[in-house]
Design a protein around this motif. Structure first.
Motif, short mmCIF file in Angstrom:
data_model
loop_
_atom_site.label_atom_id
_atom_site.label_comp_id
_atom_site.label_asym_id
_atom_site.label_seq_id
_atom_site.Cartn_x
_atom_site.Cartn_y
_atom_site.Cartn_z
N VAL A 24 62.48 8.94 38.15
CA VAL A 24 63.86 8.50 38.31
C VAL A 24 64.70 9.19 37.24
CG1 VAL A 24 65.42 6.51 38.25
CG2 VAL A 24 63.11 6.26 39.19
N CYS A 25 65.73 9.89 37.64
CA CYS A 25 66.62 10.53 36.68
C CYS A 25 67.55 9.47 36.10
CB CYS A 25 67.45 11.62 37.35
SG CYS A 25 66.44 12.99 37.92
N VAL A 26 67.62 9.41 34.77
CA VAL A 26 68.43 8.39 34.11
C VAL A 26 69.37 9.06 33.12
CG1 VAL A 26 66.70 6.59 34.38
CG2 VAL A 26 66.71 7.97 32.31
N GLU A 27 70.39 8.30 32.70
CA GLU A 27 71.36 8.78 31.73
C GLU A 27 71.45 7.78 30.58
OE1 GLU A 27 75.04 9.17 33.81
OE2 GLU A 27 74.37 10.91 34.94
N GLY A 28 72.19 8.16 29.57
CA GLY A 28 72.49 7.23 28.48
C GLY A 28 71.53 7.36 27.30
N ASP A 29 71.37 6.24 26.60
CA ASP A 29 70.54 6.16 25.39
C ASP A 29 69.09 5.89 25.78
OD1 ASP A 29 72.93 6.29 23.88
OD2 ASP A 29 73.21 4.13 24.11
N VAL A 30 68.42 6.88 26.34
CA VAL A 30 67.05 6.72 26.82
C VAL A 30 66.12 6.53 25.61
CG1 VAL A 30 65.18 7.76 28.14
CG2 VAL A 30 67.56 8.16 28.81
N PRO A 31 65.31 5.45 25.60
CA PRO A 31 64.38 5.26 24.47
C PRO A 31 63.40 6.42 24.39
CG PRO A 31 64.36 3.36 25.97
CD PRO A 31 65.20 4.42 26.61
N GLY A 32 62.96 6.71 23.17
CA GLY A 32 61.97 7.75 22.97
C GLY A 32 60.61 7.31 23.50
N VAL A 40 61.26 -6.46 30.71
CA VAL A 40 61.41 -7.58 31.64
C VAL A 40 62.63 -7.33 32.51
CG1 VAL A 40 60.22 -9.31 30.24
CG2 VAL A 40 62.65 -8.93 29.88
N GLY A 41 62.53 -7.70 33.78
CA GLY A 41 63.64 -7.54 34.70
C GLY A 41 64.45 -8.82 34.82
N TRP A 42 65.77 -8.66 34.84
CA TRP A 42 66.67 -9.80 34.99
C TRP A 42 67.93 -9.33 35.68
CZ3 TRP A 42 71.31 -11.60 32.37
CH2 TRP A 42 71.60 -12.93 32.64
N GLN A 43 68.28 -9.97 36.80
CA GLN A 43 69.42 -9.59 37.62
C GLN A 43 69.29 -8.12 37.99
OE1 GLN A 43 72.91 -10.92 35.49
NE2 GLN A 43 72.58 -13.04 36.08
N ASP A 44 70.28 -7.29 37.65
CA ASP A 44 70.24 -5.88 38.04
C ASP A 44 69.87 -4.97 36.87
OD1 ASP A 44 72.55 -6.20 36.58
OD2 ASP A 44 73.75 -4.87 37.84
N ARG A 45 69.11 -5.52 35.92
CA ARG A 45 68.78 -4.72 34.74
C ARG A 45 67.36 -4.97 34.26
NH1 ARG A 45 72.61 -8.01 30.51
NH2 ARG A 45 72.77 -9.79 31.87
N MET A 46 66.92 -4.08 33.40
CA MET A 46 65.63 -4.21 32.74
C MET A 46 65.92 -4.19 31.24
SD MET A 46 62.32 -1.63 32.89
CE MET A 46 63.26 -0.16 32.51
N VAL A 47 65.30 -5.11 30.51
CA VAL A 47 65.46 -5.18 29.06
C VAL A 47 64.16 -4.71 28.43
CG1 VAL A 47 65.94 -6.70 27.11
CG2 VAL A 47 67.10 -7.07 29.30
N VAL A 48 64.25 -3.74 27.53
CA VAL A 48 63.08 -3.13 26.90
C VAL A 48 63.15 -3.40 25.40
CG1 VAL A 48 61.90 -0.94 26.43
CG2 VAL A 48 63.05 -1.30 28.64
N PHE A 49 62.02 -3.85 24.82
CA PHE A 49 61.97 -4.08 23.38
C PHE A 49 60.68 -3.55 22.78
CE2 PHE A 49 60.69 -6.39 19.61
CZ PHE A 49 61.80 -6.18 18.80
N GLY A 50 60.81 -2.99 21.58
CA GLY A 50 59.67 -2.66 20.73
C GLY A 50 58.81 -1.54 21.25
N LEU A 61 66.18 -2.36 20.99
CA LEU A 61 66.42 -3.17 22.19
C LEU A 61 67.31 -2.34 23.11
CD1 LEU A 61 66.21 -5.95 23.61
CD2 LEU A 61 68.28 -6.60 22.36
N PHE A 62 66.83 -2.11 24.35
CA PHE A 62 67.56 -1.29 25.31
C PHE A 62 67.73 -2.06 26.61
CE2 PHE A 62 65.55 1.61 22.42
CZ PHE A 62 66.47 2.65 22.26
N GLU A 63 68.83 -1.74 27.29
CA GLU A 63 69.09 -2.31 28.61
C GLU A 63 69.18 -1.15 29.59
OE1 GLU A 63 72.32 -5.35 29.55
OE2 GLU A 63 73.15 -3.46 30.29
N TYR A 64 68.47 -1.29 30.71
CA TYR A 64 68.55 -0.30 31.78
C TYR A 64 69.20 -0.95 32.98
CZ TYR A 64 67.21 2.92 35.49
OH TYR A 64 67.24 3.77 36.56
#
Length: 170
Positions: A24-32, A40-50, A61-64
């Motif tokens: 999937v091609c993505v934009e923004g502040d892509v985590p390394g 974890v998925g919630w509504q229309d987003r995924m929250v990534v930590f650690g 902490l990132f939101e996709y």
């Protein structure tokens, strides 16, 4: 993994019908690159930590956003830094209502046995202390002598359960 066996950085999508993966091609502040993170998925987003990479531990902490295919690094200046979890990997996260609960993991200092709550509306962290710690603070502030049994009886059901089940790292 690519056909040559090399790992790729970035999200992937699996088509359940075809059981195939595509990048999937993505934009923004892509985590390394990182391993042992939680997402974890919630509504229309995924929250990534650690997570971590090689010997490093991450606390980002990132939101996709699935609709825009955009990553955003979450920086909340209103958040209390003392409440944020330390950099870690191999932790567990679950969602309950609009909150993410993060437990344990490993940091540079070793194994962790702590619990944090992230509000998904405000992105504010809160540390959840075992009731035994909360109880001692409450008793000190009121200058009252109270038995542990009296405190547990007056504690809400969930906290009493956490008190009885809190993991001991010994």
């Amino acid at each position: 993994r690519q056909s040559d066996g090399m790992s790729t950085n970035g999200p992937h999508h699996e088509s359940v019908k075809c059981t195939s993966w595509r990048h999937v091609c993505v934009e923004g502040d892509v985590p390394g690159p990182r391993t042992k993170l939680t997402a974890v998925g919630w509504q229309d987003r995924m929250v990534v930590f650690g997570g971590g990479y090689r010997r490093d531990f991450c606390d980002g902490l990132f939101e996709y956003n699935f609709s825009t295919r955009r990553f955003t690094k979450v920086i909340n200046t209103e958040d209390d830094a003392a409440q944020r979890p330390c950099a870690r990997r191999s932790h567990v996260c679950v969602i309950h209502t609009q909150k993410v609960f993060l437990f344990g993991g490993r940091s540079k200092a070793g194994r962790l046995n702590d619990l944090h709550e992230l509000d998904l509306e405000t992105y504010n962290w809160r540390t959840i202390h075992p009731p035994s710690q909360s109880i001692s603070i409450a008793v000190q502030e009121t200058n009252q002598t109270t038995t542990l049994e009296e405190i547990i009886k007056s504690t809400p059901f969930l906290e009493a359960n956490i008190y009885n089940c809190w993991l001991d790292d010994n």
